[in-house]
Design a protein around this motif. Structure first.
Motif, PDB file in Angstrom:
ATOM      1  N   GLN A   2       0.826  -1.189   0.000  1.00 18.31           N
ATOM      2  CA  GLN A   2       0.000   0.000   0.000  1.00 18.31           C
ATOM      3  C   GLN A   2       0.866   1.245   0.000  1.00 18.31           C
ATOM      4  O   GLN A   2       1.962   1.277   0.523  1.00 18.31           O
ATOM      5  CB  GLN A   2      -0.911   0.025   1.223  1.00 18.31           C
ATOM      6  CG  GLN A   2      -1.965  -1.067   1.214  1.00 18.31           C
ATOM      7  CD  GLN A   2      -2.877  -0.933   2.408  1.00 18.31           C
ATOM      8  OE1 GLN A   2      -2.608  -0.154   3.314  1.00 18.31           O
ATOM      9  NE2 GLN A   2      -3.948  -1.680   2.406  1.00 18.31           N
ATOM     10  N   LYS A   3       0.334   2.292  -0.596  1.00 19.56           N
ATOM     11  CA  LYS A   3       1.025   3.574  -0.609  1.00 19.56           C
ATOM     12  C   LYS A   3       0.242   4.520   0.284  1.00 19.56           C
ATOM     13  O   LYS A   3      -0.953   4.665   0.155  1.00 19.56           O
ATOM     14  CB  LYS A   3       1.104   4.139  -2.031  1.00 19.56           C
ATOM     15  CG  LYS A   3       1.790   3.194  -2.995  1.00 19.56           C
ATOM     16  CD  LYS A   3       1.732   3.773  -4.389  1.00 19.56           C
ATOM     17  CE  LYS A   3       2.381   2.842  -5.391  1.00 19.56           C
ATOM     18  NZ  LYS A   3       1.655   1.606  -5.529  1.00 19.56           N
ATOM     19  N   GLU A 131       2.951 -11.131  -2.660  1.00 15.50           N
ATOM     20  CA  GLU A 131       2.813  -9.684  -2.831  1.00 15.50           C
ATOM     21  C   GLU A 131       3.062  -9.327  -4.296  1.00 15.50           C
ATOM     22  O   GLU A 131       4.072  -8.724  -4.646  1.00 15.50           O
ATOM     23  CB  GLU A 131       3.802  -8.948  -1.922  1.00 15.50           C
ATOM     24  CG  GLU A 131       3.606  -9.205  -0.444  1.00 15.50           C
ATOM     25  CD  GLU A 131       2.311  -8.598   0.080  1.00 15.50           C
ATOM     26  OE1 GLU A 131       1.870  -7.589  -0.503  1.00 15.50           O
ATOM     27  OE2 GLU A 131       1.754  -9.124   1.053  1.00 15.50           O
ATOM     28  N   SER A 133       0.989  -8.402  -8.333  1.00 15.28           N
ATOM     29  CA  SER A 133      -0.230  -8.123  -9.090  1.00 15.28           C
ATOM     30  C   SER A 133       0.139  -7.919 -10.547  1.00 15.28           C
ATOM     31  O   SER A 133       1.249  -7.485 -10.868  1.00 15.28           O
ATOM     32  CB  SER A 133      -0.961  -6.892  -8.548  1.00 15.28           C
ATOM     33  OG  SER A 133      -0.183  -5.725  -8.743  1.00 15.28           O
ATOM     34  N   LYS A 271      -5.174   1.431 -10.823  1.00 12.87           N
ATOM     35  CA  LYS A 271      -4.629   0.573  -9.767  1.00 12.87           C
ATOM     36  C   LYS A 271      -3.825   1.383  -8.758  1.00 12.87           C
ATOM     37  O   LYS A 271      -3.903   1.147  -7.547  1.00 12.87           O
ATOM     38  CB  LYS A 271      -3.764  -0.535 -10.365  1.00 12.87           C
ATOM     39  CG  LYS A 271      -3.109  -1.399  -9.290  1.00 12.87           C
ATOM     40  CD  LYS A 271      -2.417  -2.600  -9.836  1.00 12.87           C
ATOM     41  CE  LYS A 271      -1.647  -3.318  -8.734  1.00 12.87           C
ATOM     42  NZ  LYS A 271      -2.487  -3.618  -7.554  1.00 12.87           N
ATOM     43  N   ASN A 274      -6.352   3.214  -6.670  1.00 10.90           N
ATOM     44  CA  ASN A 274      -7.168   2.287  -5.888  1.00 10.90           C
ATOM     45  C   ASN A 274      -6.399   1.722  -4.696  1.00 10.90           C
ATOM     46  O   ASN A 274      -6.978   1.442  -3.643  1.00 10.90           O
ATOM     47  CB  ASN A 274      -7.648   1.149  -6.788  1.00 10.90           C
ATOM     48  CG  ASN A 274      -8.773   0.353  -6.177  1.00 10.90           C
ATOM     49  OD1 ASN A 274      -9.819   0.894  -5.823  1.00 10.90           O
ATOM     50  ND2 ASN A 274      -8.565  -0.941  -6.035  1.00 10.90           N
ATOM     51  N   ASP A 275      -5.083   1.557  -4.847  1.00  5.67           N
ATOM     52  CA  ASP A 275      -4.261   0.993  -3.771  1.00  5.67           C
ATOM     53  C   ASP A 275      -3.730   2.050  -2.807  1.00  5.67           C
ATOM     54  O   ASP A 275      -3.107   1.713  -1.801  1.00  5.67           O
ATOM     55  CB  ASP A 275      -3.068   0.231  -4.363  1.00  5.67           C
ATOM     56  CG  ASP A 275      -3.499  -1.027  -5.102  1.00  5.67           C
ATOM     57  OD1 ASP A 275      -4.676  -1.416  -4.967  1.00  5.67           O
ATOM     58  OD2 ASP A 275      -2.670  -1.614  -5.821  1.00  5.67           O
ATOM     59  N   THR A 276      -3.955   3.316  -3.121  1.00  4.50           N
ATOM     60  CA  THR A 276      -3.424   4.403  -2.291  1.00  4.50           C
ATOM     61  C   THR A 276      -4.321   4.661  -1.083  1.00  4.50           C
ATOM     62  O   THR A 276      -5.545   4.686  -1.205  1.00  4.50           O
ATOM     63  CB  THR A 276      -3.300   5.693  -3.124  1.00  4.50           C
ATOM     64  OG1 THR A 276      -2.361   5.481  -4.182  1.00  4.50           O
ATOM     65  CG2 THR A 276      -2.828   6.859  -2.265  1.00  4.50           C
ATOM     66  N   LYS A 288      -9.271   4.145   1.331  1.00  5.27           N
ATOM     67  CA  LYS A 288      -8.727   3.742   0.036  1.00  5.27           C
ATOM     68  C   LYS A 288      -9.868   3.258  -0.846  1.00  5.27           C
ATOM     69  O   LYS A 288     -11.034   3.356  -0.485  1.00  5.27           O
ATOM     70  CB  LYS A 288      -7.667   2.653   0.212  1.00  5.27           C
ATOM     71  CG  LYS A 288      -8.188   1.397   0.876  1.00  5.27           C
ATOM     72  CD  LYS A 288      -7.096   0.353   1.054  1.00  5.27           C
ATOM     73  CE  LYS A 288      -6.534  -0.098  -0.275  1.00  5.27           C
ATOM     74  NZ  LYS A 288      -5.590  -1.230  -0.122  1.00  5.27           N
TER      75      LYS A 288
END
Length: 337
Positions: A2-3, A131, A133, A271, A274-276, A288
């Motif tokens: 995650q960011k 981990e 994608s 993406k 969405n992951d932030t 998020k």
């Protein structure tokens, strides 16, 4: 992985609540890598491989057609950049709006519907890598793909897009860490895009203004401590517009190829968003799951035919002044569909 971005709910939710229908004009100059020399200036290392070097296996196929993304699962395996990749993929349409439409536009502005194969877009993971994608588009064995691992991101694209003289059905592979960052005039690597600050009124605020800003900031901080924010709108619909040069160079003169490439680009951006994790402060939980959906794509297959003295963002022109380009784009008919 995650960011965490300490930039707050205001940045994205303002877009979600106000944009309604955001327009992204994809113009040729930003993305084109013209030839092998330019590619070598951009990348420290890259490799080519043929689509026949890629092994495709369908490991699951449902008896009946279904919109369930796991109804079909395929395995893709290949070796490049000194690494063997074994990918487990399934179709996905996450980045496409339920009312998605694509159009080709001729020189007179006439739109023609383009029917797309939505099942050629995939998402998944690398076998044996927890981990990881993958986002991919596969058409006739040729792949456009991003593979994210904890320590590196790998990119694969059709080689003709960057190397016009390359053999047919080959692909170019490179790592994010091999992308050369251009130096600024001081010899350092710029961390942000350049900008121009217009108006002297932005220079040197007086003490009263500073005191007012501090008071507003303190008030906002107290208010933010009183509640947890939960976004209700998490997708911003997009209109993508590709001009004639983008169609010719990045799309290879093929409307469907151009559309597929645009979808792949937005899929990668989606993406990232969405992951932030979005948060006002590091001590807040944040939220998020914010992202984009493509509602409409317009591809200009010909330069727009103009009368004398007229200007259009899709006219034949070598270079654009940024301000003039944006002004011409703003004249588009952007009513929601």
């Amino acid at each position: 992985m995650q960011k965490n971005i300490n930039c707050g709910r205001k940045m994205f939710t303002k877009c979600i609540s106000c944009c309604g229908f955001t327009i992204i004009y994809v113009f040729f100059a930003c993305l084109l890598i013209e030839n092998c020399v330019a590619l070598q200036r951009t990348l420290r290392h890259y490799e080519l491989f043929h689509k026949d070097d890629v092994l495709h296996r369908v490991v699951k196929r449902g008896i009946k057609h279904s919109k369930n993304p796991f109804n079909t699962i395929k395995e893709v395996e290949f070796t490049t950049l000194g690494k063997n990749f074994r990918l487990i993929l399934h179709p996905h349409r996450e980045v496409l709006h339920s009312k998605f439409r694509a159009y080709a536009v001729d020189a007179d502005g006439n739109e023609t519907v383009v029917h797309m194969d939505h099942d050629s877009f995939y998402t998944g993971r690398v076998f044996g890598e927890l981990e990881s994608s993958v986002r991919a588009h596969i058409e006739d064995g040729t792949m456009t793909m991003s593979i994210h691992l904890p320590d590196e991101t790998y990119h694969i694209e059709p080689s003709w897009r960057h190397l016009p003289a390359s053999k047919k059905d080959t692909m170019v592979a490179y790592k994010s860490s091999d992308v050369k960052l251009h130096k600024n005039e001081q010899g350092g690597t710029p961390k942000t895009c350049g900008y121009i600050k217009e108006g002297l009124e932005l220079e040197g605020k007086d003490k009263d203004d500073d005191a007012l800003d501090n008071e507003i900031h303190s008030r906002e901080k107290r208010q933010s401590d009183q509640y947890e924010y939960t976004p209700t709108k998490t997708r911003c619909p997009l209109l993508l517009v590709a001009d004639y040069r983008f169609f010719q160079e990045m799309g290879g003169g093929n409307t469907k190829t151009t559309i597929n490439y645009l979808i792949s680009l937005i899929d990668r951006v989606h993406k990232i968003y969405n992951d932030t994790v979005w948060q006002d402060r590091s001590d807040q939980e944040g939220f998020k799951g914010m992202g984009f959906v493509i509602k409409k794509i317009v591809v200009h297959s010909e330069p727009t035919r103009l009368r004398g003295g007229e200007a259009h963002y899709n006219m034949i022109r070598e270079k654009w002044d940024v301000r003039n380009l944006l002004e011409n784009i703003s004249r588009m008919d952007t009513r929601c569909i």
